[in-house]
Enzyme design. Sequence first.
Site, PDB file in Angstrom:
ATOM      1  N   ASP A   1      10.183 -34.306 -23.229  1.00  0.00           N
ATOM      2  CA  ASP A   1       9.375 -33.800 -24.518  1.00  0.00           C
ATOM      3  C   ASP A   1      10.462 -33.972 -26.054  1.00  0.00           C
ATOM      4  OD1 ASP A   1      10.972 -31.613 -24.045  1.00  0.00           O
ATOM      5  OD2 ASP A   1       9.414 -30.382 -23.793  1.00  0.00           O
TER       6      ASP A   1
ATOM      7  N   HIS B   1      13.459 -31.349 -23.335  1.00  0.00           N
ATOM      8  CA  HIS B   1      13.803 -31.009 -22.072  1.00  0.00           C
ATOM      9  C   HIS B   1      13.773 -32.309 -21.154  1.00  0.00           C
ATOM     10  CE1 HIS B   1      11.755 -27.431 -23.519  1.00  0.00           C
ATOM     11  NE2 HIS B   1      12.780 -26.833 -22.868  1.00  0.00           N
TER      12      HIS B   1
ATOM     13  N   SER C   1      14.537 -22.021 -21.026  1.00  0.00           N
ATOM     14  CA  SER C   1      13.379 -22.801 -20.562  1.00  0.00           C
ATOM     15  C   SER C   1      13.858 -23.727 -19.379  1.00  0.00           C
ATOM     16  CB  SER C   1      12.863 -23.793 -21.922  1.00  0.00           C
ATOM     17  OG  SER C   1      13.904 -24.582 -22.188  1.00  0.00           O
TER      18      SER C   1
END
Length: 365
Positions: free
Chosen positions: A331, A334, A32
């Site tokens: 979050d 991240h 990600s």
Amino acid sequence: MKIILFIFTAFLATVSCDPPLKYDSIFSFGDSLADTGNFLRSGALRFPCPFVTVSPIGITRKERTKKEKKGTSSEAYGLPYVPPYLSLAKGEKVEHGVNFAVAGATALDAKFFYDRKIGPLLWTNDSLSIQLGWFNKLKSTLCSSKEDCSNYFKRSLFLVGEIGGNDYNYPFFVGGTINQLKAMVPLVVETITKATSVLIEEGAVELVVPGNLPIGCNPVYLTLFRTTNKAAYDQHGCLKAYNAFSKYHNSQLKLALEKLRQKYPHANISYADYYGAAKRFFHAPLHYGFSDGTLVACCGGGGPYNFNNSARCGHTGSKACLDPEAFANWDGIHLTEAAYRYIARGLVSGPFTSPPFTFPPINAL
Ligand SMILES: *[C@@H]1O[C@H](CO)[C@@H](O)[C@H](O)[C@H]1NC(C)=O
Ligand SMILES: *[C@@H]1O[C@H](CO)[C@@H](O)[C@H](O)[C@H]1NC(C)=O
Ligand SMILES: *[C@@H]1O[C@H](CO)[C@@H](O)[C@H](O)[C@H]1NC(C)=O
């Protein structure tokens, strides 16, 4: 999540006007930290996945677009993003490379986790070897003979990671101990270096292989492994043992890359020290404008680190802060675009690549 890739993309633009042309394309593998859309396209969405799908994702970019009429550096240069592999239309011409990274991806194959009953946690089965398979499939559309491909790939930048972080996240989140997980490190590192060799054998010459971030400073880890034992924390509030684990992975990776350099002396294999670059803002938050701190997430559902697994960012019960630039963490897992920008600066203007990787200058940084 994608800022590091955006900034690498910017190299293409800066160099396309003035000679010498440095890279024609970028090929990126990972999770990600670099995914620009593969996860969504992969159809792996079995459950609502607010990390990548719903509001407030993208608020920083929207804000900036309003304020400055420009968002990320690649937008500023008028360059397209490196497209996610899974969004390529059949026969679409690849201009500046492709991004193979998938959110949630592991370096080790999914089977490793299924064999150990951790499999059902996996967001995706698109591990590094699957991503390499995609690269191989795409290759036939980019170049034909071995020589042709070598010529093509020597003008490309290869980002092999960050990958491996999720190999540890999943087992840690179901109670794996640091000692148990240490036994996985050689496997993860070997998988990353094997992928790097495969790319070199295909003709890659310029490669950047990133290490892991300091997970002991991550709100998810800080929440899950919270303890009243003060000695477990360093003076910046991070969990010492988990940061030491990241360092352990990184040192093993660096040793393995050193061996790879001996095997392939013609290739530039640079280690990107994400840990060191990030450590700077965990140690001096205010210096980097993180007035709301580095250990509390901007977007979350409460708790001391604003991470609540029952109300994760985007879910009912969570909300985002007004100014993400004042936070290093987005979050819970991240980082914010502001934090990625400082990491990218640390890589591009030094000193966090070794051996030093010479990037063309970028004014926007
Ligand atoms: C990954 O593979 C397993 C086993 O083949 C399968 O059950 C699972 O649904 C797959 N997961 C995803 C996200 O595709
Ligand atoms: C976490 O979220 C749940 C569901 O919204 C809520 O009931 C709970 O109070 C929250 N916990 C904290 C520590 O904020
Ligand atoms: C790769 O290595 C060569 C020879 O050492 C050097 O001239 C070149 O600048 C290196 N490339 C990068 C991107 O660092």
